[in-house]
Design an enzyme around this catalytic site. Structure first.
Site, PDB file in Angstrom:
ATOM      1  N   ASP A   6       0.806  -1.104  -0.119  1.00  0.00           N
ATOM      2  CA  ASP A   6       0.013   0.051  -0.115  1.00  0.00           C
ATOM      3  C   ASP A   6       0.747   1.177  -0.118  1.00  0.00           C
ATOM      4  OD1 ASP A   6      -1.747   2.217   0.501  1.00  0.00           O
ATOM      5  OD2 ASP A   6      -2.255   1.141   2.613  1.00  0.00           O
ATOM      6  N   LYS A  65       2.695  11.418  -3.338  1.00  0.00           N
ATOM      7  CA  LYS A  65       1.674  10.563  -4.316  1.00  0.00           C
ATOM      8  C   LYS A  65       0.620  11.423  -5.015  1.00  0.00           C
ATOM      9  CE  LYS A  65      -1.778   6.843  -3.404  1.00  0.00           C
ATOM     10  NZ  LYS A  65      -2.402   5.871  -2.333  1.00  0.00           N
ATOM     11  N   GLU A 142      -7.339   0.655  -4.627  1.00  0.00           N
ATOM     12  CA  GLU A 142      -7.405   0.377  -2.937  1.00  0.00           C
ATOM     13  C   GLU A 142      -8.563  -0.009  -2.590  1.00  0.00           C
ATOM     14  OE1 GLU A 142      -5.926   4.273  -1.954  1.00  0.00           O
ATOM     15  OE2 GLU A 142      -4.061   3.795  -2.777  1.00  0.00           O
ATOM     16  N   ASP A 165     -12.841   5.800   2.584  1.00  0.00           N
ATOM     17  CA  ASP A 165     -11.348   5.792   2.754  1.00  0.00           C
ATOM     18  C   ASP A 165     -10.816   7.078   3.319  1.00  0.00           C
ATOM     19  OD1 ASP A 165      -8.840   5.673   2.978  1.00  0.00           O
ATOM     20  OD2 ASP A 165      -8.551   4.644   1.101  1.00  0.00           O
TER      21      ASP A 165
HETATM   22  P1  ADP Z   1      -2.877   7.358   3.543  1.00  0.00           P
HETATM   23  O1  ADP Z   1      -3.831   6.226   3.273  1.00  0.00           O
HETATM   24  O2  ADP Z   1      -3.353   8.765   3.164  1.00  0.00           O
HETATM   25  O3  ADP Z   1      -1.426   7.013   3.414  1.00  0.00           O
HETATM   26  P2  ADP Z   1      -3.426   6.415   6.339  1.00  0.00           P
HETATM   27  O4  ADP Z   1      -4.527   5.587   6.041  1.00  0.00           O
HETATM   28  O5  ADP Z   1      -2.205   5.985   6.839  1.00  0.00           O
HETATM   29  O6  ADP Z   1      -3.156   7.602   5.211  1.00  0.00           O
HETATM   30  O7  ADP Z   1      -3.983   7.470   7.389  1.00  0.00           O
HETATM   31  C1  ADP Z   1      -3.182   8.372   8.143  1.00  0.00           C
HETATM   32  C2  ADP Z   1      -4.112   9.227   8.981  1.00  0.00           C
HETATM   33  O8  ADP Z   1      -4.803   8.609   9.741  1.00  0.00           O
HETATM   34  C3  ADP Z   1      -3.444  10.398   9.633  1.00  0.00           C
HETATM   35  O9  ADP Z   1      -3.953  11.472   9.543  1.00  0.00           O
HETATM   36  C4  ADP Z   1      -3.413   9.809  11.148  1.00  0.00           C
HETATM   37  O10 ADP Z   1      -3.354  10.995  11.985  1.00  0.00           O
HETATM   38  C5  ADP Z   1      -4.569   9.237  11.288  1.00  0.00           C
HETATM   39  N1  ADP Z   1      -4.767   8.258  12.629  1.00  0.00           N
HETATM   40  C6  ADP Z   1      -3.916   7.321  12.549  1.00  0.00           C
HETATM   41  N2  ADP Z   1      -4.285   6.664  13.956  1.00  0.00           N
HETATM   42  C7  ADP Z   1      -5.389   7.484  14.318  1.00  0.00           C
HETATM   43  C8  ADP Z   1      -5.772   7.228  15.643  1.00  0.00           C
HETATM   44  N3  ADP Z   1      -5.684   6.299  16.402  1.00  0.00           N
HETATM   45  N4  ADP Z   1      -7.003   8.323  15.834  1.00  0.00           N
HETATM   46  C9  ADP Z   1      -7.332   9.138  14.621  1.00  0.00           C
HETATM   47  N5  ADP Z   1      -6.592   9.294  13.428  1.00  0.00           N
HETATM   48  C10 ADP Z   1      -5.650   8.373  13.405  1.00  0.00           C
HETATM   49 MG    MG Z   2      -4.636   4.861   2.116  1.00  0.00          MG
END
Ligand code: ADP
Ligand code: MG
Length: 538
Positions: A6, A65, A142, A165
């Site tokens: 991912d 990205k 995704e 998402d």
């Molecule tokens: P991407 O797909 O854009 O790479 P992710 O799915 O990894 O992103 O999500 C990242 C986001 O998830 C960040 O904004 C982070 O703050 C949030 N996040 C991760 N853990 C938590 C949590 N426990 N509570 C709230 N938000 C969270």
């Molecule tokens: Mg993602």
């Protein structure tokens, strides 16, 4: 070995199948997420991930990205880079981590991209993989990956799911439909500038703190009442974030409208992306879709897990054996004329209970043979015979006995067949264990055969039905001959037709049998009327 990746805007993950199970790879500190961040320290090599976030004084590239497929160049560490070259650095870091953990060289990968990525963006992602030394076996959407991780590929044919998402910087909503074993994206909407980062910016602004600190506080409030370093509580956080979160609502409604669906048509709604851990996000999704979202997977790992499963399918280490969730093939019993009578159609979700009432074909009959069949063919003999047993019942005139047959498949996939003589209430039950757990090849072969033989099967069924009708008519004509005085000429004509029908039964030619039956039917119309009259008189 093929790895699943991912490659996220904020975070990236990598995993592989290990002894039949999908496993996401953790670093030495036990972290499975790698920040999609690249830092260029002066005079040194680029640094990727957690360490890159903490390098003071270096050029730092985040959210690369968003620029994939744009062809624009950015300057970092004293040179120009294409977006795919930066992404390649992230992929190479993931690849190294996987090789360290797995102890083998990794050469092939499945990489996920948003459903809305166009050809240029997908091609750039593939190119990034190649630059990192990976052969990209598949670019996977995704939401499709997430649906795989949630096991939604085992929902029935034409099932519909929504994937919500909300990541660090982007929001996507996709509506998928399962057709055969592949997911089709019916509609996708979103906002490439809406995510956890926007919540953090709003909190940071309100409190005059860094976005970094705001993010920590916000994540804490997912599971705690209070943040440790900022005087922030959940109700206040929610009131700051609400206007931003509300913007996802319209996208959801538009995606549903584009897919031509109402929320109630969906079979599942799943959450993906780290920010969907926030309680207020779950509440909003439940409200918009009128149902609780499925949260059985880690939201920030589901996409990677799906990529690993797809890698496993390509490797052949994920065998597509349909287990327990739906009936892979139709189940039924053999009825008069050697036909398949379906009780539970294929792709029915289990557990399930279904029944039908049957009657005796012959007067005074005292037992009925129940043959339990599985398959998609019209004739009983072309299906699989799972079991056979006799049910005794109270003898009755033709068509008057009542035998109920019920099929029940329990949650363990065991088929319980119950029969009941309605006159006495006496039950017979048998259990069949192999009704659901059928190897995929065998299922495919059966379905293939049913398609291949569809026309002749249909003709066979019609012939069997016509033959049944003939077998009912002929004895009735004998009775009529006995009871009624007929003009010799009429009688000869009917007898000749009876002989022709008998011949047509012996020769499996549907058209001929139908034609002769029709003629006999016409010729005996008057006979039937006279017979009824005579019976009434009696
Ligand atoms: P991407 O797909 O854009 O790479 P992710 O799915 O990894 O992103 O999500 C990242 C986001 O998830 C960040 O904004 C982070 O703050 C949030 N996040 C991760 N853990 C938590 C949590 N426990 N509570 C709230 N938000 C969270
Ligand atoms: Mg993602």
């Amino acid at each position: 070995m093929i790895v699943g990746i991912d490659l996220g805007t904020t975070n990236s993950l990598i995993g592989a199948m290990d002894a039949g199970f999908p496993v996401l790879i953790a670093d030495a500190a036990g972290r499975r997420l790698t920040p999609s961040v690249v830092a260029f320290p002066e005079g040194g090599d680029p640094v990727v991930g957690w360490a890159a976030r903490e390098l003071p004084g270096a050029d730092v590239v985040t959210s690369i990205k968003r620029r994939m497929g744009s062809g624009e160049r950015l300057t970092a560490g004293g040179r120009k880079w294409l977006p795919e070259e930066i992404s390649a650095l992230i992929l190479a870091e993931l690849k190294r981590g996987a090789e360290r953990a797995l102890g083998v060289e990794v050469r092939e990968a499945v990489i996920t991209v948003p459903a809305y990525f166009n050809d240029a963006q997908r091609a750039a992602t593939k190119r990034a993989g190649e630059l990192a030394g990976l052969e990209v076996r598949r670019i996977l959407s995704e939401p499709t990956a997430a649906a795989l991780a949630y096991g939604l590929d085992k929902l029935g044919e034409r099932s519909k799911v929504a994937v919500y998402d909300l990541g660090g910087g982007t929001f996507d909503i996709s509506v998928l439909e399962l057709a055969g074993e592949v997911f089709q994206v019916l509609a996708t909407h979103g906002d490439t500038q809406l995510g956890g980062d926007d919540f953090d910016a709003a909190v940071a602004e309100r409190f005059g703190i860094s976005p970094q600190l705001a993010r920590e506080a916000r994540e804490q409030l997912t599971t705690q009442d209070e943040a440790s370093d900022v005087a922030l509580r959940l109700p206040e956080l929610e009131s700051i974030c609400r206007p931003i979160l509300e913007r996802t609502r319209g996208h959801c409604l538009r995606a549903l409208a584009d897919a031509g669906l109402a929320a109630g048509d969906l079979d599942e709604v799943v959450l993906v992306g780290g920010a969907t851990r926030m309680p207020m996000v779950r509440r909003l999704v439940a409200e918009v879709f009128g149902r609780e979202p499925n949260v059985t997977q880690h939201p920030d790992e589901a996409v990677a897990l799906g990529a690993v499963l797809q890698a496993g399918i390509l490797e052949g280490s994920v065998r597509n054996v349909t287990l327990l969730d739906v009936t892979p093939l139709s189940l039924g019993i053999e009825t008069f004329g050697g036909l398949m009578n379906v009780l539970i159609p294929r792709n029915t979700t289990i557990p399930i209970k279904k029944g039908e009432m049957f009657t005796n074909a012959v007067a005074g009959q005292a037992a009925m043979r129940i043959a339990v069949l599985q398959g998609e063919r019209e004739l009983a003999r072309d299906n699989w015979r799972l079991g056979e047993f006799d049910v005794d019942f109270t003898p009755a005139p033709k068509g008057q006995a009542r035998v109920g047959v019920q099929f029940e498949i329990d949650a363990n996939g065991i088929l319980h067949v119950l029969t009941r003589d309605v006159a006495t209430g006496r039950d017979t039950t048998i259990e069949i264990r192999s009704a659901v757990n059928v190897a995929d090849d065998a299922v495919e072969e059966m379905i293939g055969a049913s398609v291949e033989h569809a026309f002749e099967d249909m003709a066979d069924r019609q012939f069997a039905e016509a033959k049944l009708k003939a077998e009912e008519m002929l004895p009735a004509i004998d009775v009529a001959f006995e009871k009624l005085e007929l003009a010799a000429e009429d009688r000869r004509r009917i007898e000749a037709l009876v002989a022709e029908v008998r011949e047509a039964i012996a020769d499996p030619n549907l058209q001929r049998l139908k034609k002769k039956l029709g003629e006999l039917d016409d010729a005996t119309q008057e006979l039937a009327a006279l017979l009824i009259e005579s019976l009434m008189r009696e």
